[in-house]
Design a protein around this motif. Structure first.
Motif, short mmCIF file in Angstrom:
data_model
loop_
_atom_site.label_atom_id
_atom_site.label_comp_id
_atom_site.label_asym_id
_atom_site.label_seq_id
_atom_site.Cartn_x
_atom_site.Cartn_y
_atom_site.Cartn_z
N ILE A 64 -0.82 7.06 16.80
CA ILE A 64 -1.44 6.68 15.12
C ILE A 64 0.63 7.25 14.81
N GLY A 65 0.19 6.66 14.11
CA GLY A 65 1.77 6.36 12.81
C GLY A 65 0.94 6.73 11.38
N LEU A 66 1.15 8.49 11.05
CA LEU A 66 0.77 8.64 10.21
C LEU A 66 1.14 9.22 8.51
N ILE A 67 1.47 7.87 7.42
CA ILE A 67 2.74 7.99 6.53
C ILE A 67 2.06 8.62 5.67
N GLY A 68 2.90 8.96 4.79
CA GLY A 68 2.28 8.93 3.04
C GLY A 68 2.84 8.05 2.13
N ILE A 69 3.06 8.49 1.03
CA ILE A 69 3.48 6.79 0.22
C ILE A 69 3.58 7.48 -1.18
N SER A 70 4.39 7.08 -2.04
CA SER A 70 4.36 7.24 -3.33
C SER A 70 3.50 6.34 -4.33
N GLY A 71 3.76 4.98 -4.00
CA GLY A 71 2.75 4.16 -4.69
C GLY A 71 2.43 2.95 -3.88
N ILE A 72 1.40 2.42 -4.29
CA ILE A 72 0.41 1.92 -4.02
C ILE A 72 0.19 0.17 -5.44
N GLU A 73 1.29 -0.39 -5.13
CA GLU A 73 0.73 -1.75 -6.94
C GLU A 73 -0.54 -2.71 -6.34
N ALA A 74 -0.53 -3.53 -7.60
CA ALA A 74 -1.36 -4.08 -7.79
C ALA A 74 -1.92 -5.15 -6.85
N ASP A 75 -1.00 -6.07 -6.06
CA ASP A 75 -0.88 -6.48 -5.17
C ASP A 75 -0.83 -6.28 -3.85
N GLY A 76 -0.98 -4.67 -4.09
CA GLY A 76 -1.13 -4.40 -2.55
C GLY A 76 0.01 -3.87 -1.97
N THR A 77 1.33 -4.34 -2.54
CA THR A 77 2.72 -3.71 -1.91
C THR A 77 2.22 -1.70 -1.62
N LEU A 78 3.22 -1.45 -0.73
CA LEU A 78 3.45 0.26 -0.65
C LEU A 78 4.58 0.49 -0.78
N ARG A 79 5.35 1.59 -1.90
CA ARG A 79 6.12 1.18 -1.64
C ARG A 79 6.61 3.24 -1.93
N ASP A 80 7.65 3.33 -2.61
CA ASP A 80 8.59 4.21 -2.07
C ASP A 80 9.82 4.23 -2.44
N LEU B 222 8.31 -0.52 1.46
CA LEU B 222 7.65 0.30 2.24
C LEU B 222 7.17 -1.10 3.11
N GLY B 223 6.27 -1.65 2.94
CA GLY B 223 5.63 -2.62 3.34
C GLY B 223 4.46 -3.61 2.68
N ARG B 224 2.74 -3.22 2.98
CA ARG B 224 1.43 -4.01 2.78
C ARG B 224 0.53 -2.59 3.65
N LEU B 225 -0.39 -3.18 2.16
CA LEU B 225 -1.67 -2.99 2.41
C LEU B 225 -2.49 -3.23 4.02
N SER B 226 -1.89 -4.96 4.23
CA SER B 226 -2.02 -5.66 5.04
C SER B 226 -1.84 -4.57 6.55
N GLN B 227 -1.09 -3.58 6.41
CA GLN B 227 -0.26 -3.19 7.88
C GLN B 227 -1.26 -2.17 8.07
N VAL B 228 -2.27 -1.64 7.22
CA VAL B 228 -2.53 -0.15 7.21
C VAL B 228 -4.23 -0.22 8.48
N ASP B 229 -4.60 0.34 8.99
CA ASP B 229 -5.63 0.58 9.58
C ASP B 229 -6.68 1.60 8.96
N LEU B 230 -6.08 2.62 8.63
CA LEU B 230 -7.14 3.56 7.95
C LEU B 230 -6.41 3.82 6.61
N LEU B 231 -7.13 3.61 5.41
CA LEU B 231 -6.31 4.72 4.71
C LEU B 231 -7.78 5.92 3.57
N PHE B 232 -6.47 6.52 3.70
CA PHE B 232 -7.46 8.53 3.19
C PHE B 232 -6.32 8.47 2.40
N THR B 233 -7.90 9.09 0.76
CA THR B 233 -7.79 9.49 -0.54
C THR B 233 -8.83 10.05 -0.46
#
Length: 264
Positions: free
Chosen positions: A174-190, A226-237
Motif C-alpha cells: 500500500i502506498g498512502l499519500i496525502g494531497i493538497s488539491g484535486i482539480e475538477a479534471d481529476g488532476t492531483l496537485r501539490d 502529481l498524478g491523476r485520479l485514475s492512478q488511485v485505487d481507494l480515496l478516503f475522505t
C-alpha cells in the motif's frame, strides 16, 4: 489577533473556508445568505480567518490566499479539518491489514493515520516523514524505515533526489499519500515539486495506491501536477465528494471510502 499557531476555526468558519475554496472567491453578502447569518457575523468570521492567514480580503469579499503557489503553513494545516482527518485516519487504519508493507508520505493526514496504526502488528512502514517515523517507532510490532534526503525544517518532511532513489528500492502493498488539491479534471496537485517527485515514486512502487483527502481538497488549486485520479485505487475522505466528481471517479474506477461506510 489569532495567529497560524493558535487559531482553530469553528464549524461555521470551516464551512465558510470550504465554500471559498470551491468558488475561489466570494462576496460577504453571498456568504451571509449561504449560511443564514448577518453580514456582521460574516465580517467577523472573515476578519478572524484573514488575520490567521487562511483567507485574503478584498473590498466586499474574500478569496484564497497565496493562489496556487504556496501551501498553508504546517501548524495551520495541523489544526484545519482536524476532526475530519482523525475520522479519515480511523477509516484507513480499519482497512490496513496486519503484516503488510506500506509507504506513508508527507502530510498532516498521514500523521493522523500513523496515530491510528499504533496497535497494528507486523507492519513494515517506509516513510519520508520524520513525524510519522517518531510516532510509529513507539509501536514495537512495527518496523519503520526512514528515507534519506533533505529534511525540511517546517514539517520534518524528507525530500530530494536521494529520497526518490531510496523509495525506488521498494515494492510495497500500500502506498498512502496525502494531497493538497484535486482539480475538477481529476488532476492531483501539490505545491512543492520536490515533494511531488517523491509522491510520484510512491505511486510507481505501490501495488495499491490509497489517497487521503478531506472535503476541502476538492477543487482546491495547487501549482504542481502529481498524478491523476485514475492512478488511485481507494480515496478516503470525510464526506461524499462534490457531485461534479461522481462521473470522473466512476470512470477512473476509484472506490470512495468515508468514515460512515461499513467496516470491511
Amino acid at each position: 489577533m489569532p495567529t497560524a499557531h493558535d487559531f482553530t476555526p469553528n464549524p461555521r468558519q470551516d464551512q465558510l473556508l470550504a465554500v471559498v475554496r470551491e468558488r475561489g472567491m466570494a462576496t460577504v453578502e453571498a456568504l451571509a445568505e449561504r449560511f443564514g447569518v448577518t453580514l456582521q457575523t460574516v465580517r467577523r468570521d472573515v476578519k478572524l480567518l484573514a488575520d490567521a492567514g487562511l483567507l485574503a480580503r478584498y473590498h466586499g469579499g474574500v478569496r484564497l490566499p497565496g493562489s496556487t503557489t504556496e501551501n498553508i503553513a504546517y501548524r495551520q494545516r495541523q489544526q484545519l479539518q482536524a476532526d475530519a482527518k482523525r475520522r479519515i485516519a480511523r477509516a484507513i487504519a480499519q482497512r490496513v491489514p496486519e503484516g503488510c508493507s506500506l509507504i506513508l508520505n508527507i502530510g498532516t493526514t498521514t500523521e493522523a493515520v500513523a496515530h491510528e496504526l499504533m496497535q497494528h502488528r507486523g507492519l513494515r512502514v517506509i516513510t519520508n516523514n520524520l513525524n510519522v517515523a517518531a510516532l510509529l517507532s513507539d509501536n514495537r510490532d512495527c518496523e519503520v524505515i526512514v528515507a534519506g534526503g533533505v529534511v525540511r525544517a517546517r514539517d520534518r518532511g524528507i525530500v530530494g533526489e536521494a529520497t526518490v532513489d531510496f523509495i525506488r528500492q521498494f515494492r510495497v502493498d500500500i502506498g498512502l499519500i496525502g494531497i493538497s488539491g484535486i482539480e475538477a479534471d481529476g488532476t492531483l496537485r501539490d505545491f512543492d515539486y520536490r515533494e511531488v517527485s517523491v509522491a510520484k515514486a510512491i505511486l510507481a512502487q505501490s501495488r495499491e495506491v490509497w489517497l487521503a483527502a478531506d472535503h476541502s481538497k476538492f477543487n482546491r488549486p495547487a501549482m504542481v501536477e502529481l498524478g491523476r485520479l485514475s492512478q488511485v485505487d481507494l480515496l478516503f475522505t470525510d464526506q461524499a465528494p462534490p457531485a461534479s466528481f461522481d462521473a470522473l471517479l466512476a470512470e477512473a474506477g476509484v472506490q470512495v471510502v468515508t468514515p460512515d461506510d461499513p467496516k470491511p
